[in-house]
Design an enzyme around this catalytic site. Structure first.
Site, short mmCIF file in Angstrom:
data_model
loop_
_atom_site.label_atom_id
_atom_site.label_comp_id
_atom_site.label_asym_id
_atom_site.label_seq_id
_atom_site.Cartn_x
_atom_site.Cartn_y
_atom_site.Cartn_z
N LYS A 198 0.83 -1.20 0.00
CA LYS A 198 0.00 0.00 0.00
C LYS A 198 0.87 1.26 0.00
CE LYS A 198 -3.49 2.82 0.58
NZ LYS A 198 -4.40 3.17 -0.53
N CYS A 220 -3.89 10.10 1.30
CA CYS A 220 -3.04 8.97 0.91
C CYS A 220 -1.70 9.42 0.37
CB CYS A 220 -3.77 8.09 -0.11
SG CYS A 220 -5.18 7.20 0.55
#
Length: 434
Positions: free
Chosen positions: A217, A271
């Site tokens: 991720k 993010c």
């Protein structure tokens, strides 16, 4: 694991990822309880409404709440599967803060029973899932946890990490269609989490270790950040050489092995603007490229402010419209938004001369308090403001024809108006960072 109608799922955190995830799981037939610390969020969801802007989410939530498959609460409940989807910000020194994740795990511990599955979806530094396991082991010594040295046999609890990888504006589609990386504390944990995700995910579900999934991720977001940093740095060079960067990128991308991303006023969102720091913090000696990309993208905000100030100062007393506050197009998410930072800085300096056009905001954020800036629509901006600062590429801005902006002084940080006459550049070249 129980069948769909009997499966009890608790989703901790009803934000931009947690609420869509809870609704999608509920649509598969499971009984889902969304847990959130905000009583207002809980009340909104229980009324069948939503507190965030996301395409088709309002209809989905309304339907699953009406059918009794989704409800919300401020209190933890017993369940078969616990999904942790809470924020993971960083501190002032860019150190990752996993306090919300550990607090969520603490709440889960009180409701755990033998056979339960705990999944962390929050973006986390490598090793966080193991810390969740260790915390659960400390809080629930009556239950055996997976992967603990010296433990033999099948653990009572399964623990896995499965990060979201969705695009705002397409979350409901991508939650189902995108491939998922499922990392287990042990292979058995991964297999159990795989069974759960196969209930509502059409994309491929690939199993691995928890640590590999955590790094995957972070790698995805760092990859994007590094490539955006190249585009942002390129845009500064082009500015100082008097060249249209959008034309350069368009031409360069005709090369079969070149795919340069789009520059902008910086990088935002929870993010890409945050997660690369988790990799830097985990191994600072070996991440100079990732660190530099973060610094380049953060510095692009100050650079954009400088360009906007130079344009405004050459037009004394003229009203200015900042177009957009969100971190990307067609959403209402302002987290870590460079557009918001630029517009607020201009408002603080130029006061009521600065007006803001953000179609996804009902009121200006607190960053504008005391500045005198106002919130206007695009028609008012075009009618009243000779200077336009394009900060977000919302569709409503893209749709403005040249005839309505031909006479405007425009700083287009998103390249949405390639036919726009260029605004006067600053007298002196600006620098990205010192």
């Amino acid at each position: 694991m129980p069948n769909e109608a009997e499966l009890q799922v608790a989703v901790l955190g009803l934000g931009y990822i947690g609420l869509p995830t809870a609704a999608v799981i509920a649509r598969s037939g499971a009984q889902v309880t969304g847990i959130d610390v905000s009583e207002q969020v809980v009340a909104t969801v229980n009324s069948g409404k939503v507190h965030i802007e996301e395409i088709d989410l309002d209809g989905l939530v309304s339907g699953v709440v009406a059918r009794g498959n989704l409800r919300a609460s401020t209190q933890i409940v017993t369940a078969d599967v616990f999904v942790i989807a809470v924020p993971t910000p960083f501190d002032a020194d860019h150190a990752p803060n996993i306090g919300y994740v550990l607090q969520a795990a603490t709440n889960v511990a009180a409701a755990l029973k033998r056979g339960d599955l705990v999944i962390v979806e929050s973006t986390c530094p490598v090793g966080t899932t193991e810390k969740v396991r260790d915390l659960l082991a400390a809080l629930r010594p009556d239950l055996s946890m997976p992967g603990i040295e010296g433990h033999a046999g099948i653990a009572d609890i399964s623990i896995a990490y499965c990060p979201e990888r969705v695009l705002p504006g397409r979350i409901l589609v991508e939650l189902i269609d995108n491939d998922r990386v499922i990392g287990g504390i042990t292979p058995r944990c991964a297999r159990k989490a795989l069974q759960f995700y196969r209930r509502f995910v059409r994309g491929a579900c690939v199993t691995t270790t928890a640590r590999a999934a955590e790094m995957t991720k972070l790698t995805e977001n760092a990859f994007r950040d590094v490539n955006i940093a190249f585009a942002n740095e390129l845009s500064v060079v082009a500015d100082n050489l008097g060249i249209d960067v959008w034309e350069v990128i368009r031409l360069a991308n005709r090369h079969p092995r070149v795919n340069i991303l789009s520059p902008g006023p910086g990088v935002g969102g929870h993010c890409i603007a945050v997660d690369p720091w988790f990799l830097v913090h985990g191994d600072p000696a070996n991440t100079p490229l990732i660190r530099t990309a973060r610094e380049v993208n953060d510095a692009k905000v100050a650079y954009t402010i400088g360009r906007a100030e130079a344009l405004i100062e050459t037009n004394p007393g003229v009203p200015v419209a900042c177009l957009g506050l969100a971190f990307k197009a067609n959403i209402d998410d302002f987290r870590e938004s460079p557009a918001l930072a630029v517009a607020a800085a201009l408002a603080r300096r130029f006061g009521e001369r600065v007006q803001v056009c953000e179609p996804y905001a009902a009121a200006l954020p607190a960053a504008f308090d005391g500045t005198g800036a106002g919130l206007i629509d695009i028609d008012t901006a075009l009618a009243a403001c000779p200077i336009l600062i394009v900060l977000v590429d919302h569709d409503v801005f893209r749709s403005v024809p040249l005839d309505e902006r031909r006479t405007k002084q425009v700083l287009d940080t998103r390249g949405i108006w390639p036919d726009q006459p260029r605004a006067h550049p600053a007298a002196e070249p600006l620098r990205l960072a010192s």
